[in-house]
Design a protein around this motif. Structure first.
Motif, PDB file in Angstrom:
ATOM      1  N   ILE A 142      -8.895 -12.049 -13.583  1.00  8.21           N
ATOM      2  CA  ILE A 142      -8.150 -12.046 -12.322  1.00  8.21           C
ATOM      3  C   ILE A 142      -7.374 -10.742 -12.164  1.00  8.21           C
ATOM      4  O   ILE A 142      -6.744 -10.267 -13.103  1.00  8.21           O
ATOM      5  CB  ILE A 142      -7.179 -13.260 -12.312  1.00  8.21           C
ATOM      6  N   LYS A 143      -7.460 -10.198 -10.974  1.00  5.90           N
ATOM      7  CA  LYS A 143      -6.741  -8.941 -10.732  1.00  5.90           C
ATOM      8  C   LYS A 143      -5.256  -9.216 -10.468  1.00  5.90           C
ATOM      9  O   LYS A 143      -4.382  -8.519 -10.954  1.00  5.90           O
ATOM     10  CB  LYS A 143      -7.358  -8.249  -9.515  1.00  5.90           C
ATOM     11  N   GLN A 144      -4.987 -10.237  -9.663  1.00  3.38           N
ATOM     12  CA  GLN A 144      -3.601 -10.478  -9.258  1.00  3.38           C
ATOM     13  C   GLN A 144      -3.401 -11.950  -8.944  1.00  3.38           C
ATOM     14  O   GLN A 144      -4.363 -12.666  -8.667  1.00  3.38           O
ATOM     15  CB  GLN A 144      -3.286  -9.653  -8.025  1.00  3.38           C
ATOM     16  N   ALA A 145      -2.136 -12.353  -8.958  1.00  2.59           N
ATOM     17  CA  ALA A 145      -1.795 -13.762  -8.728  1.00  2.59           C
ATOM     18  C   ALA A 145      -2.521 -14.302  -7.510  1.00  2.59           C
ATOM     19  O   ALA A 145      -2.480 -13.702  -6.434  1.00  2.59           O
ATOM     20  CB  ALA A 145      -0.288 -13.877  -8.523  1.00  2.59           C
ATOM     21  N   THR A 194      -2.345   7.917  -0.081  1.00  4.87           N
ATOM     22  CA  THR A 194      -3.150   6.917  -0.780  1.00  4.87           C
ATOM     23  C   THR A 194      -3.316   5.657   0.073  1.00  4.87           C
ATOM     24  O   THR A 194      -2.404   5.295   0.806  1.00  4.87           O
ATOM     25  CB  THR A 194      -2.477   6.598  -2.130  1.00  4.87           C
ATOM     26  N   TYR A 195      -4.446   5.004  -0.080  1.00  3.29           N
ATOM     27  CA  TYR A 195      -4.812   3.862   0.766  1.00  3.29           C
ATOM     28  C   TYR A 195      -4.816   4.278   2.234  1.00  3.29           C
ATOM     29  O   TYR A 195      -4.644   3.455   3.124  1.00  3.29           O
ATOM     30  CB  TYR A 195      -3.869   2.674   0.557  1.00  3.29           C
ATOM     31  N   ASP A 196      -4.968   5.576   2.472  1.00  5.97           N
ATOM     32  CA  ASP A 196      -5.117   6.121   3.826  1.00  5.97           C
ATOM     33  C   ASP A 196      -3.944   5.821   4.759  1.00  5.97           C
ATOM     34  O   ASP A 196      -4.083   5.918   5.970  1.00  5.97           O
ATOM     35  CB  ASP A 196      -6.413   5.598   4.472  1.00  5.97           C
ATOM     36  N   PHE A 219      -1.500  -3.390   5.042  1.00  6.22           N
ATOM     37  CA  PHE A 219      -2.217  -4.548   4.494  1.00  6.22           C
ATOM     38  C   PHE A 219      -1.351  -5.804   4.671  1.00  6.22           C
ATOM     39  O   PHE A 219      -0.264  -5.738   5.214  1.00  6.22           O
ATOM     40  CB  PHE A 219      -2.461  -4.376   2.989  1.00  6.22           C
ATOM     41  N   TRP A 220      -1.783  -6.883   4.035  1.00  9.90           N
ATOM     42  CA  TRP A 220      -0.960  -8.105   3.998  1.00  9.90           C
ATOM     43  C   TRP A 220       0.314  -7.888   3.179  1.00  9.90           C
ATOM     44  O   TRP A 220       1.232  -8.696   3.216  1.00  9.90           O
ATOM     45  CB  TRP A 220      -1.751  -9.276   3.411  1.00  9.90           C
ATOM     46  N   ASP A 221       0.381  -6.770   2.445  1.00 12.93           N
ATOM     47  CA  ASP A 221       1.571  -6.421   1.670  1.00 12.93           C
ATOM     48  C   ASP A 221       2.838  -6.567   2.520  1.00 12.93           C
ATOM     49  O   ASP A 221       3.890  -6.985   2.032  1.00 12.93           O
ATOM     50  CB  ASP A 221       1.514  -4.958   1.190  1.00 12.93           C
ATOM     51  N   MET A 222       2.685  -6.186   3.799  1.00 11.93           N
ATOM     52  CA  MET A 222       3.847  -6.208   4.704  1.00 11.93           C
ATOM     53  C   MET A 222       4.448  -7.593   4.821  1.00 11.93           C
ATOM     54  O   MET A 222       5.636  -7.793   4.623  1.00 11.93           O
ATOM     55  CB  MET A 222       3.376  -5.821   6.121  1.00 11.93           C
TER      56      MET A 222
HETATM   57  C1  BGC Z   1      -4.560  -5.277  -3.873  1.00 14.48           C
HETATM   58  C2  BGC Z   1      -4.347  -5.821  -2.488  1.00 14.48           C
HETATM   59  C3  BGC Z   1      -3.325  -4.963  -1.768  1.00 14.48           C
HETATM   60  C4  BGC Z   1      -3.744  -3.505  -1.782  1.00 14.48           C
HETATM   61  C5  BGC Z   1      -2.715  -2.596  -1.157  1.00 14.48           C
HETATM   62  C6  BGC Z   1      -4.949  -3.820  -3.794  1.00 14.48           C
HETATM   63  O1  BGC Z   1      -5.048  -3.306  -5.079  1.00 14.48           O
HETATM   64  O2  BGC Z   1      -5.558  -5.988  -4.545  1.00 14.48           O
HETATM   65  O3  BGC Z   1      -3.895  -7.147  -2.541  1.00 14.48           O
HETATM   66  O4  BGC Z   1      -3.162  -5.400  -0.471  1.00 14.48           O
HETATM   67  O5  BGC Z   1      -3.931  -3.105  -3.120  1.00 14.48           O
HETATM   68  O6  BGC Z   1      -1.522  -2.636  -1.857  1.00 14.48           O
END
Ligand code: BGC
Length: 776
Positions: A610-613, A363-365, A369-372
Motif C-alpha cells: 500500500i502506498k498510503q492510508a 513539481t506536480y505541474d 488534487f484532492w489534497d486540498m
Molecule cells: C498521492 C496522491 C496525491 C498526490 C499529490 C500522490 O503521490 O498518491 O494521493 O494527491 O501525490 O500530492
C-alpha cells in the motif's frame, strides 16, 4: 515503513521558535533550503534563491494558476483520455539584485564570508539575510536584505537591499533585474511527480516599457493565452554619489545603479515588485494595473508593508498557532514552520485552488488534487473559514467543466478532475488518475464539514447543494445494484487513495465515501425543499433534478456494498486485495523506496502493498461507521503493508494509531509528518513542500493527540492521556474555542461567542464565556 528522521544539524540551523534560521551557507542543503525559504502569499511565490542569482538548484517564480497548456501525446490513446496537459509557468524572476564591487561580482558561494545568517521570520512574514563579506583586498561589506510577499496586497513583493562598506571606499554597481532563466532540463518521465516540463519558451513578450527606475513587462503564454504583467520600481537612499540607467529587452529588464560608496554610509535600495495575471485580459490592460500598483506602493514604502504583514500574521497566529510542550523546542519551531507553509499556500489563493506543492516549485505541474479538501481544508475550516470557503468556491467555479468531464467518460452528473488547474482533467495516467473517482466524495465531504462547522448555510444553498447533487448523480450512474451481490450497490473499476492498487471493484474507502456523498446530497435536497422554495426551485432548475432521483440515491446508499471479510474480521481494501500475493518487505532494501520509482506498476499492483492510508483514512473520516474492534483489526492488518511512499499517509496513520491506543507508533507517524520536509523524509524537498502533509500535521495534533471527532459538526474530544502540554484554538460557527491540555488536565474555554456545546468523551459541556471548564 521506518524512515530516518534526521534534521539538518543545529549548528547550521539553530533553534528559534519563530524563525527558521540558517547560520552558514552549506552546499549540502542548498537545494532544499530554496524550498524551505520560499516566500509566498498563495498568489505569488518566490523560491528561496539568492538575490545575486546564484548558486541555485532551481529558480522559481510562480503565480498561482498561471499555466501553459500542451497536448498530451499518447503512443496509444483511447476514448476519453485527458487531452491537454497544464503546467504552472516558471515566470521571469524579479528577485535579482546583483552587486559588483570594483567590478567584482558578489558570489555568495565563492566569496569570503565572515558572517552569515538567513532566516524565515514566521511572525514578520519576511525572509531576512545578513552577510558580512570580505573582498580579496580586505574591504568588508555588510549586505542586509529582506524579502516580503505581501498578504495584504497580493500582487506585491518588496525587497529592501542594503549595503554598507565598513572600512574603505568602493565603486559599487547594483543591478536590479527581472530576468527569464534558461529552461531547466526536461523531465525524462522517470519521476512522474516532477513537472513534465515544456521544451520551448512559453512566454511571448508583448510589451515592455520603462521610465525612470521603473520597468513593466507584459507577456502572453503561447497556447493557454494567459496574460501577465510584471513590473519593478526602486528607491535608493544614500548619502553617496549615485546615478542610474534603465534598460529592457526581449529577455528582461535591468535598472543599474552606479554608486561611489564611502565607508559606513549605507546604500539602501528598495525594490518594489508587482505581478498581475489574467486568463484573458490584454497585457496592455494588465500593465496599466501594474503601473498604478507601483505608483501606490513606492509611495507607501516598505515599512507600511511590514506593518500590514505583521497585522495579517498576528491574526493568523492568533487563530492557528499550536503550542506544544517546549521539550524539545525544535519541535515547536518545526510545527510553526509547517503551519506557516499552509498560510503561504492558501492565504491569497482567492479564486484558485491550492497546489500540492503550494507555490514552492513546479513539481506536480502546479496542479490541485484532492489534497486540498482532504488535508488542507480541515485546518482552514477551523482557523480561517473564509479561506476554506474560497477553496470550495473554486471547486464550484469548475463545476461545469466537471459536468463535461463526466460526459467525456460516459457518465452522468459531474466528475471532478483528479489533477487540474483550469478545471480540465490533466492526468494522463488514468489508472492512478481519472479512476480516482473518490475525489468527488472528497469534495462533497469537504462541503459537508465546512457547512457543519461554520454553519454557513448560504454556501450550501447557493453553491454546495449543486455540487452535492452532481457528485451523487455520478455515483448513482457509476455503480449498479448487483444481482450476484444480493442486490447490493457495487462500484467497479475505480482506484482508491492507495495508488499501489488500481482499477479495482468495490474499493471499500470509495464505497464508504460514496455512500456519505449520496446520503448527504439526498438530505441537502430534502432540507432545502423543506426550508426554502426559492432555493429549491433554483437548484432544480440548475441541475434539472428529476423526481425519483433523491430516492434513488437513498436506495443506493442503503444498499451500498461494503466488503467485509468474516474470517479475518477486517474490511478488505477491495474485492481482490486479500487474494493478492503479499509484498516481500523483508527483501526490499530501503533504496528501493519509493516503490513507484523502482518497480513496474504491474508488479506493484499484483501485490498486497500500500502506498498510503486507504481504509485507514476511511476509518478517520467516517469513524462512527466502524467499531473500535474493527478499527484495531483493520489498522493491524493494513499498517504492516503501508509503505508511506506518499506523504499523505503518515498523518492519517498517526490519527488512527492514537485512537486504537498505539501511542508510540502514533507519535512516530506524527513526527514523520511534521518533519516530512524539514528532515527531507522523501529526499525530494528540493522539489517543493508537501502541503498535504502540513495540513495532515495539524490534523495529527488536533484529531490525533487531542482526539477531536466532529461528525455532523458535533465536537467531541478524547485527549491523549500522556500529553504534557498542548494548546490551540478552533473557530466553530463563528465562536472561538481554546483547548489546553496540561499534564492530565484539559481546559475548554470559550474565548469568543455566547454558548458552545461540546463533548469531553461522553460528557456534554455547555461552554459559556469566561467560564472555563476543566476535566482531568
Ligand atoms: C498521492 C496522491 C496525491 C498526490 C499529490 C500522490 O503521490 O498518491 O494521493 O494527491 O501525490 O500530492
Amino acid at each position: 515503513m521506518k524512515r530516518d528522521l534526521i534534521l539538518p544539524p543545529e549548528i547550521l540551523y539553530p533553534i528559534d521558535e519563530w524563525r527558521w534560521v540558517e547560520s552558514a551557507l552549506s552546499s549540502q542543503f542548498l537545494a532544499q533550503a530554496e524550498t524551505i525559504f520560499t516566500v509566498s502569499n498563495g498568489y505569488l511565490g518566490l523560491r528561496g534563491t539568492f538575490e545575486e542569482g546564484g548558486p541555485a538548484y532551481q529558480h522559481g517564480t510562480f503565480v498561482n494558476g498561471f499555466h501553459e497548456t500542451w497536448l498530451i501525446s499518447y503512443a496509444e490513446g483511447a476514448f476519453g483520455f485527458a487531452t491537454t496537459g497544464q503546467t504552472i509557468t516558471n515566470l521571469p524572476d524579479p528577485k535579482i539584485i546583483r552587486l559588483y564591487v570594483d567590478n567584482e561580482p558578489f558570489n555568495i558561494s565563492t566569496a569570503r564570508i565572515l558572517r552569515y545568517e538567513r532566516a524565515l521570520d514566521m511572525r514578520a512574514g519576511t525572509l531576512d539575510r545578513e552577510v558580512l563579506w570580505e573582498t580579496a583586498d580586505g574591504r568588508q561589506l555588510l549586505v542586509e536584505s529582506r524579502r516580503l510577499v505581501s498578504f495584504f496586497e497580493k500582487h506585491v513583493a518588496v525587497i529592501p537591499y542594503r549595503v554598507t562598506v565598513l572600512n574603505a571606499r568602493a565603486a559599487f554597481v547594483l543591478s536590479s533585474e527581472i530576468i527569464e532563466h534558461p529552461l531547466p532540463e526536461k523531465n525524462e518521465y522517470n519521476d512522474p511527480r516532477l513537472a513534465q516540463g515544456i521544451a520551448n519558451q512559453v512566454l511571448c513578450q508583448q510589451m515592455a516599457e520603462g521610465k525612470g527606475q521603473r520597468v513593466i513587462l507584459g507577456y502572453r503564454t503561447k497556447r493557454s493565452g494567459m496574460a501577465l504583467a510584471c513590473g519593478m520600481d526602486h528607491t535608493l537612499e544614500t548619502d553617496c554619489a549615485s546615478s542610474s540607467e534603465t534598460k529592457w529587452g526581449e529577455h528582461g529588464a535591468q535598472v543599474v545603479f552606479l554608486i561611489d560608496a564611502e565607508p559606513n554610509k549605507p546604500i539602501a535600495l528598495t525594490k518594489y515588485i508587482t505581478y498581475h495575471s489574467s486568463p484573458s485580459d490584454e497585457t496592455g490592460e494588465l500593465s496599466v494595473h501594474a503601473g498604478r500598483t507601483l505608483d501606490r506602493i513606492v509611495h507607501h514604502g516598505f515599512e507600511r508593508f511590514l506593518s500590514d504583514q505583521r497585522v495579517y500574521l498576528d491574526d493568523f497566529w492568533k487563530q492557528s498557532d499550536i503550542q506544544i510542550s517546549a521539550q524539545p523546542p525544535r519541535l515547536q519551531q518545526c510545527l510553526r514552520w509547517n503551519l506557516f507553509q499552509l498560510i503561504q499556500a492558501a492565504g491569497r489563493a482567492d479564486d484558485t485552488g491550492i497546489a500540492a506543492k503550494g507555490l514552492t516549485s513546479q513539481t506536480y505541474d502546479g496542479h490541485y488534487f484532492w489534497d486540498m479538501e482532504m488535508y488542507v481544508l480541515p485546518f482552514l475550516i477551523y482557523t480561517s473559514p473564509r479561506l476554506a470557503r474560497n477553496i470550495l468556491q473554486y471547486r464550484y467555479s469548475i463545476l461545469d467543466k466537471a459536468r463535461e468531464r463526466a460526459r467525456a467518460v460516459n457518465q452522468k452528473g459531474a466528475l471532478f478532475p483528479w489533477r487540474t488547474i483550469n478545471g480540465e482533467e490533466a492526468s494522463a495516467y488514468y489508472a492512478a488518475g481519472t479512476a480516482q473517482y473518490h475525489i468527488n466524495a472528497a469534495i462533497a465531504h469537504g462541503i459537508i464539514k465546512y457547512v457543519d462547522v461554520t454553519g454557513d448555510q448560504d454556501f450550501l444553498h447557493e453553491w454546495g447543494a449543486e455540487i452535492l447533487v452532481e457528485t451523487a448523480r455520478l455515483w448513482f450512474d457509476l455503480g449498479f445494484f448487483s444481482v450476484r451481490q444480493n442486490g447490493h450497490f457495487c462500484i467497479h473499476r475505480v482506484t482508491g487513495p492507495d495508488e499501489y492498487t488500481t482499477v479495482v471493484n468495490n474499493n471499500a474507502y470509495t464505497n464508504f465515501m460514496a455512500r456519505e456523498n449520496l446520503r448527504f446530497a439526498a438530505d441537502a435536497v430534502d432540507k432545502i425543499q423543506a426550508s426554502s422554495e426559492k432555493h429549491y426551485h433554483t437548484l432544480v432548475l440548475k441541475t434539472e433534478l428529476k423526481p425519483g432521483e433523491v430516492s434513488d440515491w437513498r436506495r443506493a446508499a442503503e444498499q451500498m456494498y461494503i466488503p467485509f471479510d468474516s474470517r479475518l474480521q477486517i474490511h478488505p481494501q477491495d474485492d481482490q486485495f486479500l487474494n493478492l500475493e503479499p509484498w516481500d518487505f523483508q527483501n526490499t532494501p530501503l533504496d528501493k523506496y519509493p516503490l513507484l520509482l523502482n518497480f513496474h506498476p504491474l508488479v506493484i499492483y499484483r501485490h498486497q502493498v500500500i502506498k498510503q492510508a486507504d481504509i485507514v483514512l476511511a476509518m478517520f473520516l467516517l469513524g462512527h461507521e466502524f467499531t473500535l474492534e474493527q478499527k484495531k483489526r483493520n489498522f493491524d492488518y493494513y499498517d504492516e503493508l503501508t509503505t508511506g511512499d506518499s506523504s499523505l499517509s503518515a498523518c492519517i496513520q498517526s490519527i488512527i494509531a492514537f485512537e486504537v491506543g498505539y501511542d508510540e507508533r502514533a507519535l512516530n507517524y506524527l513526527i514523520n509528518a511534521l518533519l516530512m520536509d524539514l528532515a527531507d523524509v522523501g529526499g525530494n524537498v528540493k522539489n517543493g513542500c508537501h502541503i498535504a502533509s502540513m495540513g495532515g500535521t495539524w490534523m495529527g495534533v488536533v484529531y490525533g493527540v487531542a482526539g477531536l471527532r466532529d461528525y455532523g459538526g458535533q465536537l467531541t474530544f478524547y485527549p491523549n492521556k500522556k500529553v504534557q502540554f498542548l494548546q490551540f484554538h478552533l473557530t466553530v460557527r463563528g465562536q472561538i474555542l481554546a483547548v489546553e491540555i496540561k499534564e492530565g488536565r484539559v481546559t475548554y474555554r470559550l474565548e469568543q461567542g455566547e454558548k458552545l456545546t461540546i463533548y469531553h468523551r461522553d460528557e456534554q459541556l455547555d461552554l459559556q464565556p469566561r467560564e472555563p471548564v476543566h476535566r482531568s
